[in-house]
Design an enzyme around this catalytic site. Structure first.
Site, mmCIF file in Angstrom:
data_model
loop_
_atom_site.group_PDB
_atom_site.id
_atom_site.type_symbol
_atom_site.label_atom_id
_atom_site.label_comp_id
_atom_site.label_asym_id
_atom_site.label_seq_id
_atom_site.Cartn_x
_atom_site.Cartn_y
_atom_site.Cartn_z
ATOM 1 N N GLY A 274 1.181 -1.166 -0.199
ATOM 2 C CA GLY A 274 -0.260 0.012 -0.387
ATOM 3 C C GLY A 274 0.324 1.207 0.797
ATOM 4 O O GLY A 274 0.682 2.187 -0.612
ATOM 5 N N THR A 275 2.050 1.126 0.835
ATOM 6 C CA THR A 275 2.879 2.032 0.805
ATOM 7 C C THR A 275 3.524 2.484 -0.376
ATOM 8 O O THR A 275 3.321 3.759 -1.000
ATOM 9 C CB THR A 275 3.928 2.221 1.859
ATOM 10 O OG1 THR A 275 3.321 1.542 2.868
ATOM 11 C CG2 THR A 275 4.504 3.987 2.224
ATOM 12 N N THR A 301 9.211 -5.064 4.950
ATOM 13 C CA THR A 301 6.853 -6.017 5.050
ATOM 14 C C THR A 301 7.359 -7.077 6.023
ATOM 15 O O THR A 301 7.999 -8.199 5.503
ATOM 16 C CB THR A 301 6.007 -6.205 3.985
ATOM 17 O OG1 THR A 301 5.657 -7.665 3.874
ATOM 18 C CG2 THR A 301 7.320 -7.094 2.889
ATOM 19 N N ASP A 303 5.914 -10.068 6.375
ATOM 20 C CA ASP A 303 5.379 -10.900 5.907
ATOM 21 C C ASP A 303 6.429 -11.979 4.781
ATOM 22 O O ASP A 303 5.657 -12.668 4.329
ATOM 23 C CB ASP A 303 3.974 -10.835 5.412
ATOM 24 C CG ASP A 303 2.862 -10.321 6.536
ATOM 25 O OD1 ASP A 303 3.509 -10.668 7.732
ATOM 26 O OD2 ASP A 303 2.123 -10.234 6.201
ATOM 27 N N MET A 455 5.436 -8.635 20.395
ATOM 28 C CA MET A 455 7.057 -9.141 20.691
ATOM 29 C C MET A 455 7.641 -8.504 19.581
ATOM 30 O O MET A 455 9.129 -8.195 19.412
ATOM 31 C CB MET A 455 6.873 -9.722 21.104
ATOM 32 C CG MET A 455 6.044 -9.449 22.999
ATOM 33 S SD MET A 455 5.887 -11.291 24.116
ATOM 34 C CE MET A 455 7.911 -11.343 24.033
#
Length: 531
Positions: A274-275, A301, A303, A455
Site C-alpha cells: 500500500g505504501t 513487510t 510477512d 514482541m
C-alpha cells in the site's frame, strides 16, 4: 493508495493474463506477475485450438514462432525503470560525488568541481542486468514457473542496483526526506541510518525525516526532523522507527504540495504494498507537474510478501524471534499431560513466517497457512489429527499464520487505515475449537495459546537483516542520484536490483503449495493433507 490487483481470465481456448497465472482446484481468479505457474499443467488438449496469452496490452500466440521475441520485448518495456531524462531530456549528468577512493571530505561549495576518480572500478554500468529467476526445464517440476506449457527458456533481465559514474542531482541542491509507513518491522532504523550515511557521503547536507508516515506531510503539529550521521549513528541498536509510523494519510496532491513547499527533491519511502502504491502515485504526480524529484521505495513487510524478491528486511528477524514463542509452546505442551501448544505468527495473506519458523524449530506438528486450505472437523480435519498426536505422542504443537482459516470466521467489511481487511482472530478460534473438541470426546487436553506478534515487530534487526538493510539503504540513495524515480530496491535471485514499483505491488506474494520449501515443511511436520 491501495494497490490494484490485476484480474485474469482462463478460457478453454485462450489463456489471458497480466503475467503470472496459477492454476488451482478452487478456480479462483489467477493473479498477475511475470510468468505462468504451471503446477497443474499437463499439456494442451488437442481440441483446445490456439493457446494464447495476454501480456500487458499485447496478446501473445504461442503458435507464433516469434512469440518469445515479443514476450521479451514486452517484458523489457514493463521492467524499464523510469528516469529523470524521460521528462527532462536535456538534463545533463555530472561526475558522481560517490567515490570510496577519495577520503578527503567534500567541500560545501564544491569549488574544485565535482570530484571523480575514473580509475575506480566501483561503479555500476547502466546496462548491467541480473536474471529475474531460475530456469525450470519441465512444467511438472516442483514449483515450476513457466512462460509457456513447454517451459521454454526465456531471458528475463532486471536492472542491477548500485552507484553510477554519472549522477543527475547536485548534492548541494538536494533536500532529501525519509518516511516510514505502515506497521513496525525490525530493521527500519537500520535502513534510515544507512540512507542518511550514504546521502552524506554524496555530499548532501539537507536531510529530514517525515514523522509518522504520510500523515507527517499534512499535520501542522508534526515538524520534520533534521537528520545527520550524528543523529542516526546508534539508532540501529533499537527496534521501532526513529521517525514513527502510521497508516493512511493525506491525498497524493496534498503530499506533493507539501514536498514543493518544503523543497524536497528526493523522497525515500519505507513501506509495504500500500505504501509503495502511494509512492508510485507521488512519483506520477511529480512527473505530471514536471517536478525534478526522485521517489525511491524500500520494501518493508515482515510477512515477506513482496513480489519477485528473495526476501524483505525484517523477515529473518521475525523467523528467529518466533523460535522463542515456538520453543515456549513446545515446553508447555511437552511438560503437561496431553498438552497442546498453539502459536500464531504474522502473515495476513502469506504464510512465509509460519512456514520458515516451523522448519527452523523442528518442534511443530501442524503448520497452517493462508495458501493451503484445510478442514478443522471431520475424519481428515486438523482436530482429528490432534487427537492422533495426543494418543501417539502425548503432546502437540501447532503454528498458524494470522491469515489462515478465515473461512471459519465471520467475515466483516471493516478495514484499517491502510485499506486492509480486518481479519478475524483464527488463533483464538482454533484454541477454543480445540478445547471444545477434546471436551466433547471425553479426552483431557491442556491447551496453551501464544501470540508473540507485537514482541516480534518491536525487535531490533538481527545480523542477517542488518546487512540486508544496510545494502538496501545504500542502493536506494544510489538509485535516486542516478536519476531513477518510481522504483524500489530489493534482492532478487541473490542480486540487488531495481524494479519499477507497479511490477511489485500488483498483489501479495504467496507461498506456492507445490514449492519445494512447502514440501520441506510438510516433511518436517509430518502432517497430512487436511482436505
Amino acid at each position: 493508495m491501495d494497490s490494484v490487483a490485476h484480474a485474469a481470465v482462463i478460457s478453454s481456448s485462450k489463456l489471458s493474463y497480466g503475467g503470472r497465472v496459477s492454476f488451482n482446484k478452487d478456480k479462483n481468479p489467477p493473479l498477475r506477475s511475470s510468468v505462468v505457474s504451471l503446477r497443474n499443467w499437463r499439456g494442451p488438449s488437442r481440441n483446445l485450438g490456439v493457446l494464447a496469452a495476454q501480456i500487458g496490452n499485447k496478446e501473445i500466440d504461442f503458435s507464433d514462432p516469434d512469440w518469445k521475441t515479443n514476450y521479451q520485448r514486452d517484458f523489457e518495456r514493463r521492467f524499464n525503470i523510469p528516469h529523470i531524462t524521460d521528462i527532462f531530456p536535456d538534463a545533463d549528468p555530472i561526475p558522481s560525488t560517490f567515490c570510496l577512493k577519495m577520503r578527503t571530505p567534500i567541500m560545501e561549495d564544491f569549488a574544485g568541481g565535482y570530484p571523480s576518480d575514473e580509475e575506480w572500478h566501483g561503479y555500476i554500468n547502466n546496462n548491467d542486468r541480473c536474471f529475474l529467476r531460475s530456469h525450470y526445464s519441465s512444467p511438472t517440476s516442483a514449483g515450476a514457473e513457466c512462460i509457456d506449457p513447454n517451459c521454454t527458456w526465456v531471458e528475463q533481465w532486471v536492472h542491477r542496483a548500485g552507484p553510477r559514474e554519472k549522477i543527475y542531482f547536485k548534492p548541494e541542491e538536494v533536500k532529501a526526506a525519509i518516511v516510514t509507513c505502515g506497521g513496525l518491522c525490525p530493521g527500519l532504523n537500520d535502513v534510515i541510518r544507512q540512507i542518511v550515511i550514504t546521502l552524506e557521503i554524496y555530499g548532501v547536507k539537507k536531510i529530514v525525516g517525515i514523522p509518522f508516515g504520510y500523515r507527517g506531510f499534512s499535520d501542522e503539529g508534526l515538524s520534520e526532523m533534521p537528520l545527520s550521521r550524528k543523529v542516526v549513528q546508534n539508532v540501529h541498536l533499537s527496534g521501532g522507527s526513529l521517525l514513527g509510523v502510521s497508516r493512511g494519510g493525506p491525498s497524493v496532491s496534498d503530499i506533493v504540495d507539501s514536498m514543493e513547499e518544503r523543497g524536497i527533491n528526493m523522497l525515500f519511502v519505507l513501506g509495504g504494498n500500500g505504501t509503495h502504491a502511494g509512492a508510485n502515485a507521488i512519483h506520477d504526480e511529480c512527473r505530471r507537474r514536471r517536478m525534478r524529484v526522485a521517489v525511491v521505495g524500500v520494501p518493508k513487510t515482515i510477512d515477506n510478501d513482496i513480489l519477485m524478491m528473495d526476501k524483505t528486511f525484517g523477515f529473518d528477524t521475525a523467523v528467529e524471534e518466533a523460535q522463542r514463542a515456538i520453543n515456549s509452546a513446545y515446553i508447555e505442551a511437552h511438560s503437561a499431560y496431553h498438552g497442546i501448544g498453539i502459536v500464531k505468527l504474522m502473515g495476513r495473506n502469506s504464510g512465509f513466517i509460519a512456514m520458515h519458523a516451523s522448519l527452523a524449530s523442528g518442534q511443530i506438528d501442524i503448520c497452517l497457512i493462508p495458501e493451503v486450505p484445510f478442514h478443522l472437523h471431520g475424519p481428515l480435519g486438523v482436530l482429528r489429527h490432534l487427537k492422533f498426536l495426543i494418543e501417539t505422542k502425548g503432546s502437540a504443537v501447532l503454528c498458524v499464520a494470522e491469515g489462515a482459516g478465515q473461512n471459519f470466521l465471520g467475515r466483516t467489511n471493516a478495514t484499517d487505515a491502510s485499506g486492509n481487511t480486518v481479519l478475524g482472530d483464527f488463533g483464538v478460534h482454533i484454541q477454543q475449537e480445540t478445547k471444545k473438541y477434546f471436551k466433547e470426546i471425553g479426552i483431557h487436553a491442556d491447551v496453551k495459546y501464544i501470540d508473540p506478534t507485537y514482541m516480534i515487530r518491536a525487535c531490533r534487526a538481527n545480523a542477517s537483516d542488518g546487512i540486508l538493510c544496510t545494502v538496501l539503504g545504500q542502493n536506494a540513495v544510489h538509485g535516486a542520484f542516478a536519476g531513477y524515480s518510481g522504483i524500489t530496491v530489493g534482492i532478487c535471485n541473490t542480486h540487488y536490483v531495481y524494479f519499477p514499483i507497479p511490477e511489485v505491488i500488483s498483489y501479495p506474494r504467496a507461498v506456492d503449495p507445490n514449492s519445494r520449501m512447502w514440501h520441506r515443511c510438510l516433511t518436517s511436520t509430518g502432517q497430512p493433507d487436511f482436505v
